[in-house]
Design a protein around this motif. Structure first.
Motif, short mmCIF file in Angstrom:
data_model
loop_
_atom_site.label_atom_id
_atom_site.label_comp_id
_atom_site.label_asym_id
_atom_site.label_seq_id
_atom_site.Cartn_x
_atom_site.Cartn_y
_atom_site.Cartn_z
N GLY A 3 -7.11 0.43 5.28
CA GLY A 3 -7.94 -0.65 4.75
C GLY A 3 -7.69 -0.99 3.29
O GLY A 3 -8.29 -1.93 2.77
N GLY A 47 -4.95 -2.18 1.74
CA GLY A 47 -4.28 -3.48 1.58
C GLY A 47 -5.25 -4.62 1.81
O GLY A 47 -5.29 -5.59 1.04
N SER A 48 -6.06 -4.49 2.86
CA SER A 48 -7.04 -5.55 3.14
C SER A 48 -8.04 -5.68 2.01
O SER A 48 -8.41 -6.80 1.61
CB SER A 48 -7.80 -5.25 4.45
OG SER A 48 -6.91 -5.25 5.53
N THR A 105 0.87 -1.18 0.00
CA THR A 105 0.00 0.00 0.00
C THR A 105 0.90 1.23 0.00
O THR A 105 1.94 1.23 0.68
CB THR A 105 -0.90 -0.01 1.26
OG1 THR A 105 -1.72 -1.18 1.23
CG2 THR A 105 -1.79 1.22 1.33
N ARG A 130 -2.68 1.50 6.51
CA ARG A 130 -3.57 1.38 7.68
C ARG A 130 -4.90 2.11 7.48
O ARG A 130 -5.46 2.65 8.41
CB ARG A 130 -2.86 1.83 8.95
CG ARG A 130 -1.57 1.03 9.10
CD ARG A 130 -0.86 1.13 10.39
NE ARG A 130 0.29 0.22 10.31
CZ ARG A 130 0.72 -0.53 11.27
NH1 ARG A 130 0.12 -0.54 12.44
NH2 ARG A 130 1.76 -1.33 11.11
#
Ligand SMILES: CC(C)(COP(=O)(O)OP(=O)(O)OC[C@H]1O[C@@H](n2cnc3c(N)ncnc32)[C@H](O)[C@@H]1OP(=O)(O)O)[C@@H](O)C(=O)NCCC(=O)NCCS
Length: 169
Positions: free
Chosen positions: A91, A93-94, A83, A89
């Motif tokens: 979201g 990447g998720s 990312t 942090r």
């Protein structure tokens, strides 16, 4: 909460941006170059190189699944994922990983291996590879090697992971 990121398959126009995301997220260009090498390898599966984009269409994250084998059983290797540093942090990447895994399941894929942060990947369902007899030919911390069975995959096969040649493993 709805994710602010949408995820789609990489297109030829995205290649430079994908390279730049990995170059920025990792300490060296090794992962960026790895993606480019994998793109030229038979292990590449176009639908499984996926980018998360913001509302303006800017690429903020990239996730890649390529063909590997557990002994003789076809599987996928999740690597690399990155990312953009300023968007980490949030979201992205998720979202990219979840989309990759869902697309892999749609394609009838069964197993995914990953070598990475043991406190990040379990949230996607990854388990310790060692608990399933899944091995790698190099020395790595046992908890860093993980494996996932996609829906309807059946039991995870034990065996040695054979990576695509660009990984050099
Ligand atoms: C690892 C990485 C891909 C995660 O992507 P991201 O978009 O930042 O992650 P998300 O916003 O979807 O998820 C955030 C969660 O991941 C966790 N996380 C992020 N980076 C992490 C790391 N290096 N180790 C462990 N957990 C991590 C955060 O703690 C956060 O957890 P929480 O939801 O419990 O608060 C991204 O941080 C990155 O590009 N890092 C540099 C490159 C890298 O290390 N790639 C992975 C190699 S295995």
């Amino acid at each position: 909460m709805t994710s602010p990121w949408s995820v789609r398959a990489e297109s030829p126009d995205d290649i430079a941006a994908v390279h730049a995301i990995h170059a920025a997220a990792f300490p060296t260009e090794e992962e960026a170059d790895l993606v480019d090498a994998l793109r030229a390898d038979p292990a590449w599966i176009p639908e499984l190189s996926r980018v998360a984009v913001d509302a303006d269409g800017r690429i903020v994250a990239h996730c890649l699944l390529t063909r590997c084998h557990i002994d003789d059983v076809p599987a996928l290797c999740l690597a690399p994922v990155a990312t953009a540093p300023e968007q980490q942090r949030t979201g992205a990447g998720s979202a990219a990983i979840e989309s990759c895994l869902a697309e892999a399941a749609k394609l009838g894929e069964r197993y995914v291996v990953v070598l990475g942060h043991h406190d990040y990947y379990p949230r996607f369902g990854f388990q310790r590879a060692a608990d399933h007899g899944v091995r790698i030919s190099i020395d790595v911390p046992a908890e860093a090697l993980m494996v996932l069975a996609l829906p309807d995959a059946g039991p995870i096969p034990a065996g040695l992971i054979h990576y695509a040649p660009p990984f050099g493993i």
